[in-house]
Design an enzyme around this catalytic site. Structure first.
Site, PDB file in Angstrom:
ATOM      1  N   THR A  21      22.738 -11.296  -1.995  1.00  0.00           N
ATOM      2  CA  THR A  21      22.153 -12.954  -1.877  1.00  0.00           C
ATOM      3  C   THR A  21      21.700 -12.840  -3.626  1.00  0.00           C
ATOM      4  O   THR A  21      21.296 -11.975  -4.215  1.00  0.00           O
ATOM      5  CB  THR A  21      21.439 -13.030  -0.770  1.00  0.00           C
ATOM      6  N   ASP A  67      26.671 -10.797   9.609  1.00  0.00           N
ATOM      7  CA  ASP A  67      24.353 -11.037  10.100  1.00  0.00           C
ATOM      8  C   ASP A  67      25.362 -12.058  11.779  1.00  0.00           C
ATOM      9  O   ASP A  67      23.781 -12.998  12.486  1.00  0.00           O
ATOM     10  CB  ASP A  67      24.747 -13.078   9.137  1.00  0.00           C
ATOM     11  N   ARG A  89      25.534 -22.905   5.042  1.00  0.00           N
ATOM     12  CA  ARG A  89      25.533 -21.649   5.029  1.00  0.00           C
ATOM     13  C   ARG A  89      27.506 -21.263   6.415  1.00  0.00           C
ATOM     14  O   ARG A  89      28.332 -22.687   6.755  1.00  0.00           O
ATOM     15  CB  ARG A  89      25.078 -21.671   6.843  1.00  0.00           C
TER      16      ARG A  89
HETATM   17  N1  GLY Z   1      23.045 -12.818   4.279  1.00  0.00           N
HETATM   18  C1  GLY Z   1      22.290 -12.388   4.722  1.00  0.00           C
HETATM   19  C2  GLY Z   1      21.002 -13.477   4.967  1.00  0.00           C
HETATM   20  O1  GLY Z   1      21.736 -14.881   5.272  1.00  0.00           O
HETATM   21  O2  GLY Z   1      20.203 -13.213   5.400  1.00  0.00           O
END
Ligand code: GLY
Length: 577
Positions: A386, A428, A113
């Site tokens: 995504t 996010d 991430r």
């Molecule tokens: N960017 C979408 C997620 O990580 O939930």
């Protein structure tokens, strides 16, 4: 004579008993199959299968498997191919999560991430009046988190790779040089975001053309970047020419990511969340993704109600799932954040007694109101866009990967020299408690911005086992709707006996506590169901939900062959052998 009459009577009696038996058995069978219908099966492969957002990427992964590589090798090749074939979400400028199950049943997860840059601050998207500055966390250089994809792919290779990295990256280089044929959907998307490409970059970028379906886009700058990564390894992206070009460009655009941020980035191996739902064992992504925890809460909340007794997508089915989702997303918004920064009561959140209490206020006659449902009280406080692809290889290894730039083409910032987009993952985070992000999700302190923290995700790469054997591999894009898309597919297969393709094609719905609406895909639900739900107080929103999730999944059939579910909502494709 008497004897023969007796024999005749005996024969008649046997025939009668036999007929009754046959009728009883066939009646039982028909009852069984009316409740659990025959599966409708889609694309089936004998040994190995990859389902991804583009056929080129699925094919490249399969070619690696045919050369003797494993699912882990194929993952690297598929991921890099998506960067080329699907720049909408495939990326080297974003991040993602992988969940795996090896052929001998071992499970694990990788977190690559993005992170907040060192210079990030809690209020960086607020003005002097402490109000959100519109667009600052979504468009342009300040929206970008430190990318993790290249670190992630090299971490996978180091731990599991069997073929040389150069061999795994080469097909993506060749594809970038050869070019990718624009699909109808892709042409529409490129057109839709052209204006924002210019705004984010203060110039026109190479992709800013009037692309038509059938055109071929060559990604020559990206091919050169991938070649340098092939030759110089992981550090090319973080410390080499590519990293330098990225930093220079971001500084020109007023971004805050520095060389030190790139130097410090590391992918992390994590213990995935594992839970049971009836006879299934489900392994999914843990924090910093909320996906696995939230899905566990929802499935465990509905487990006592035996949801399979209600018709698929019926009023009661939608109602029960909606109420469980409402409560789980309320908890998500309060409790969940990067586990390396905040204490999250994971065990308590998926405790059966806790979830039973949460569902106690559920009433079949009337909708609960999200305004009346807050996060639950935990006693023990223990320590859009995504893309997803699923892989099962010929050795029995299974991989679920969800990777993202966050929004479509991320921040729209395009490193021209490198030929790639950068994410807008900073959105996010919860930029201000209680104020929704681009997915309408609200957050609290647990997901506040802090330097080097990872923003909370909804990505839910998931592997399902039954009786100790692999059953499904699945996941989805779709921001906040990822979790509910994934769990509806688990229910489609396990409760409604659907095949994988049938399951992913079914219409979906979604509730996330706030806003207090049930989003549904248009034309997928009958008028009477919608009207009954409205009468009970549910707000139905068909307006802004043309597509909910885009699930790419694999189902292991009883004969051990593999059925693909490639979501028809996109250009997704299953390829296998
Ligand atoms: N960017 C979408 C997620 O990580 O939930």
């Amino acid at each position: 004579m008497e004897i023969s009459k007796y024999n005749f009577m005996k024969t008649k009696l046997y025939i009668l008993v036999f007929t009754v038996l046959v009728l009883t058995i066939s009646c039982k069978n028909s009852t069984k199959y009316s409740a659990k219908k025959e599966k409708t099966i889609g694309y089936v492969a004998d040994k190995a299968l990859i389902v991804s957002a583009r056929e080129e990427a699925s094919q490249i992964g399969i070619d690696i498997l045919k050369e003797g590589g494993t699912a882990f090798d194929a993952m690297i090749a598929t991921d890099l191919a998506l960067t080329v074939a699907y720049p909408f979400a495939g990326n080297i400028g974003g991040g993602g999560f992988m969940v795996y199950r090896t052929s001998d049943g071992k499970t694990g997860a990788l977190d690559y991430r993005e992170k907040a840059p060192l210079a990030a601050t809690k209020d960086m998207y607020l003005n002097d009046a402490k109000e959100i500055i519109e667009g600052k966390s979504t468009l342009g250089a300040v929206a970008i988190g430190v990318p993790g994809t290249i670190a992630g792919l090299f971490a996978v290779h180091k731990k599991f790779g069997t073929l040389p990295f150069e061999k795994l990256i080469q097909p993506a280089i060749d594809l970038a040089n050869r070019g990718v044929v624009v699909t109808v959907k892709q042409a529409k998307r490129l057109e839709k975001y052209r204006e924002l490409f210019r705004e984010a970059n203060n110039r026109t970028i190479a992709l800013d053309k009037d692309w038509k379906a059938g055109d071929t886009i060559k990604f020559l700058a990206l091919a050169k970047t991938l070649k340098r990564i092939r030759d110089n390894g992981r550090d090319e992206f973080y410390k080499g020419q590519t990293g330098q070009e990225m930093i220079d460009y971001l500084q020109e655009l007023g971004g805050i990511i520095t060389q030190e941020d790139l130097n410090k980035y590391e992918a992390k191996w994590r213990k995935p969340i594992q839970f049971t739902y009836k006879d299934l064992t489900i392994t999914s992504m843990t924090l910093p993704s909320s996906g696995g925890i939230c899905m566990a809460q929802i499935l465990k909340s509905i487990e006592p109600y035996n949801i399979g007794q209600y018709a698929h997508n019926s009023e009661k089915y939608i109602q029960l799932l909606t109420e469980a989702e409402r409560r789980a997303y309320a908890d998500r918004s309060h409790y969940l954040g990067d586990i390396d920064f905040v204490a999250v009561p994971l065990d308590s959140l998926i405790d059966n007694n806790y979830l039973e209490k949460r569902m106690a206020s559920f009433n079949w006659n009337q909708a609960n109101k999200s305004s009346a449902i807050s996060f639950g009280k935990i006693k023990a406080y223990e320590s859009d866009e995504t893309t997803h692809y699923s892989i099962v290889d010929q050795f029995g290894n299974a991989i679920a990967v969800t990777t993202t730039l966050n929004g479509a083409y991320g921040s729209k910032v395009y490193v021209e020299k490198g030929g790639f987009f950068l994410n807008n993952e900073m959105d996010d985070f919860s930029a201000k408690p209680g104020v929704p992000n681009m997915f309408g999700l609200v957050g609290a302190e647990a997901n506040a911005i802090a330097p080097e923290k990872r923003m909370l995700s909804s990505m839910t790469p998931t592997i399902v086992e039954k009786n100790g054997k692999l059953l499904m591999v699945l996941g989805s894009p779709g921001g906040s709707t990822i979790i509910t898309s994934v769990l509806q597919n688990i229910l489609n297969v396990s409760e409604y006996n659907m095949g994988m393709q049938e399951s992913v094609s079914k219409p979906r719905f979604h509730h996330q506590w706030l806003p207090d609406v049930v989003k549904i895909e248009p034309n997928g639900f009958d008028e009477e169901t919608k009207s009954n739900l409205k009468n009970k107080g549910y707000k139905i929103d068909e307006s802004n939900s043309v597509v909910i999730g885009k699930v790419d999944a694999i189902l292991v059939l009883p004969n051990e062959k593999l059925e693909g579910g490639a979501d028809p909502r996109g250009d997704d494709a299953a390829v296998g052998f």
